[in-house]
Design a protein around this motif. Structure first.
Motif, short mmCIF file in Angstrom:
data_model
loop_
_atom_site.label_atom_id
_atom_site.label_comp_id
_atom_site.label_asym_id
_atom_site.label_seq_id
_atom_site.Cartn_x
_atom_site.Cartn_y
_atom_site.Cartn_z
N PRO A 18 0.76 -1.07 -0.19
CA PRO A 18 -0.06 -0.02 -0.18
C PRO A 18 0.86 1.22 -0.03
CG PRO A 18 -0.06 -1.11 2.19
CD PRO A 18 0.50 -1.99 1.34
N GLY A 19 0.42 2.52 -0.66
CA GLY A 19 1.28 3.48 -0.95
C GLY A 19 1.25 4.24 0.31
N GLY A 20 0.56 4.11 1.42
CA GLY A 20 0.63 4.97 2.54
C GLY A 20 1.08 4.20 3.73
N LEU A 21 2.17 3.40 3.39
CA LEU A 21 2.94 2.71 4.59
C LEU A 21 3.86 3.95 5.45
CD1 LEU A 21 4.45 -0.68 3.35
CD2 LEU A 21 2.79 -0.13 5.37
N LEU A 22 4.37 4.69 4.71
CA LEU A 22 5.35 5.69 5.26
C LEU A 22 4.73 7.09 5.29
CD1 LEU A 22 8.49 4.38 3.17
CD2 LEU A 22 8.21 4.35 5.69
N PRO A 23 5.25 7.85 6.22
CA PRO A 23 4.38 9.16 6.36
C PRO A 23 4.42 10.13 5.45
CG PRO A 23 6.40 9.03 7.85
CD PRO A 23 6.15 7.75 7.24
N LYS A 24 3.65 11.15 5.60
CA LYS A 24 3.83 12.31 4.51
C LYS A 24 5.03 13.07 4.45
CE LYS A 24 -1.07 13.22 4.87
NZ LYS A 24 -2.35 14.04 5.43
N THR A 25 5.77 13.12 5.54
CA THR A 25 6.83 13.84 5.62
C THR A 25 8.20 13.06 4.92
OG1 THR A 25 7.49 12.90 7.90
CG2 THR A 25 6.24 14.86 7.84
N VAL A 26 8.21 12.31 3.95
CA VAL A 26 9.22 11.74 3.51
C VAL A 26 9.90 12.78 2.61
CG1 VAL A 26 10.03 10.22 1.53
CG2 VAL A 26 8.43 9.23 3.32
N GLU A 27 11.08 13.10 2.91
CA GLU A 27 11.85 14.12 2.09
C GLU A 27 12.46 13.69 1.00
OE1 GLU A 27 16.08 15.59 3.63
OE2 GLU A 27 14.51 16.69 4.85
N GLU A 50 -3.67 3.19 2.90
CA GLU A 50 -4.08 3.76 1.61
C GLU A 50 -3.43 5.03 1.48
OE1 GLU A 50 -8.35 3.53 0.91
OE2 GLU A 50 -8.31 1.42 0.39
N ASP A 51 -3.57 5.91 2.57
CA ASP A 51 -3.11 7.23 2.73
C ASP A 51 -2.10 7.52 3.43
OD1 ASP A 51 -4.90 8.34 0.76
OD2 ASP A 51 -6.54 8.33 2.41
N PRO A 52 -0.79 8.10 3.34
CA PRO A 52 0.14 8.36 4.25
C PRO A 52 -0.28 9.23 5.45
CG PRO A 52 0.62 9.17 2.18
CD PRO A 52 -0.59 8.72 1.95
N PRO A 53 0.14 8.70 6.45
CA PRO A 53 -0.47 9.56 7.98
C PRO A 53 0.47 10.65 7.95
CG PRO A 53 1.07 7.70 8.53
CD PRO A 53 1.08 7.53 6.87
N ASP A 54 -0.19 11.53 8.92
CA ASP A 54 0.62 12.70 9.19
C ASP A 54 1.76 12.47 10.37
OD1 ASP A 54 -1.12 14.59 7.96
OD2 ASP A 54 -2.62 14.54 9.50
N CYS A 55 2.83 12.93 10.42
CA CYS A 55 3.72 12.65 11.32
C CYS A 55 4.30 13.72 12.24
CB CYS A 55 4.87 11.90 10.49
SG CYS A 55 6.04 10.75 11.33
N LEU A 56 3.86 13.58 13.54
CA LEU A 56 4.35 14.44 14.24
C LEU A 56 5.95 14.36 15.01
CD1 LEU A 56 1.07 14.12 16.46
CD2 LEU A 56 1.55 15.84 14.76
N PRO A 57 6.40 15.61 15.22
CA PRO A 57 7.77 15.26 15.36
C PRO A 57 8.07 14.55 16.74
CG PRO A 57 7.20 17.70 15.10
CD PRO A 57 5.99 16.96 15.07
N GLY A 58 9.31 13.97 16.82
CA GLY A 58 9.56 13.05 17.96
C GLY A 58 9.90 13.61 19.19
N THR A 59 8.92 14.29 19.90
CA THR A 59 9.02 14.67 21.29
C THR A 59 7.94 14.13 21.89
OG1 THR A 59 7.39 16.62 20.71
CG2 THR A 59 9.64 16.99 20.31
N GLU A 60 8.04 14.23 23.44
CA GLU A 60 7.03 13.64 24.11
C GLU A 60 5.82 14.33 24.12
OE1 GLU A 60 6.40 12.91 29.07
OE2 GLU A 60 8.38 13.81 28.23
N ASP A 61 5.51 15.64 23.91
CA ASP A 61 4.21 16.40 23.64
C ASP A 61 3.63 15.79 22.40
OD1 ASP A 61 4.61 17.78 25.85
OD2 ASP A 61 5.54 19.42 24.85
N ALA A 62 4.28 15.71 21.39
CA ALA A 62 3.95 15.14 20.09
C ALA A 62 3.46 13.51 20.11
CB ALA A 62 4.95 15.18 19.06
N ALA A 63 4.17 12.88 21.02
CA ALA A 63 3.44 11.28 21.19
C ALA A 63 2.43 11.20 21.97
CB ALA A 63 4.74 10.56 22.01
#
Length: 170
Positions: free
Chosen positions: A42-51, A141-154
Motif C-alpha cells: 500500500p502507498g501509505g505505509l510511510l508518513p507524509k514527511t518523506v523528504e 491507503e493514505d500516508p499518515p501525518d507525522c508529528l515530531p519526535g517529542t514527548e508532547d507530540a507522542a
C-alpha cells in the motif's frame, strides 16, 4: 539515387513510439507511494514527511529520509520513524527494516518485516520480532501525518487517553 531523409520512413517513428513508453516505465517512481504500490504494497505505509528516497532495483535496497524523527498514528496503533528508514524492497514485502518501531502493550518494538499476507485477503502483516501483527491494507491507503519526535507530540498522537512519560520507554 533517391535522397533518404532521417525520419522519412514510418519505422523510426514506430520505434520511437514503442521505446519512449518503455523508458518511462523503467524510470524511478515519482513518489514513495508510487514505488510501494508498484511493488504490491500500500502507498501509505510511510508518513507524509518523506523528504527523499532511493531504491536500487538490483539489490532491492530502499532508503527513505524523513524530515525529522516522528510519530504516526495508524488504525492499528502508533509507529515511530527515525530520520532514516531502510529495508529490502521486493514484490509484496519490505524485509530487514531498520528505523521503524511499533508500539505494542506499552513497549516499542522494532518492525523487522512488512508483507502482504494474501492480496485477496486485504491483510498486511508486520513482523515485530516476538509476534506478527495483522492489519487491514485499507489502513495504509493514505500516508499518515507525522508529528515530531517529542514527548508532547507522542502524547498528542496517542490522543486523550495517552499516557504521560511513555517517551522514556522508547
Amino acid at each position: 539515387m533517391a535522397n533518404i531523409l532521417p525520419f522519412s520512413s514510418p519505422m523510426p517513428s514506430l520505434a520511437f513510439s514503442i521505446l519512449v513508453p518503455l523508458l518511462f516505465s523503467f524510470s524511478s517512481a515519482a513518489s514513495i507511494g508510487d514505488l510501494l504500490q508498484a511493488h504490491g504494497l500500500p502507498g501509505g505505509l510511510l508518513p507524509k514527511t518523506v523528504e527523499s528516497f532511493s531504491h536500487d532495483p538490483s539489490s532491492g535496497l530502499l532508503e527513505v529520509l524523513i524530515d525529522h524523527p516522528c510519530y504516526a498514528r495508524y488504525e492499528g496503533g502508533l509507529a515511530f520513524f527515525d530520520r532514516e528508514v531502510r529495508g529490502n524492497l521486493s514484490y509484496g514485502a519490505l524485509q530487514g527494516v531498520v528505523g521503524w518501531s511499533q508500539e505494542e502493550l506499552f513497549l516499542w518494538l522494532p518492525v523487522k518485516e512488512i508483507f502482504v499476507a494474501d492480496s485477496d485477503s486485504g491483510v498486511i502483516l508486520f513482523d515485530i520480532g516476538v509476534a506478527r501483527k495483522r492489519l487491514p491494507v485499507s489502513s495504509f491507503e493514505d500516508p499518515p501525518d507525522c508529528l515530531p519526535g517529542t514527548e508532547d507530540a507522542a502524547a498528542a498522537a496517542l490522543g486523550p487517553l495517552g499516557r504521560k512519560g511513555f517517551w522514556q520507554q522508547r
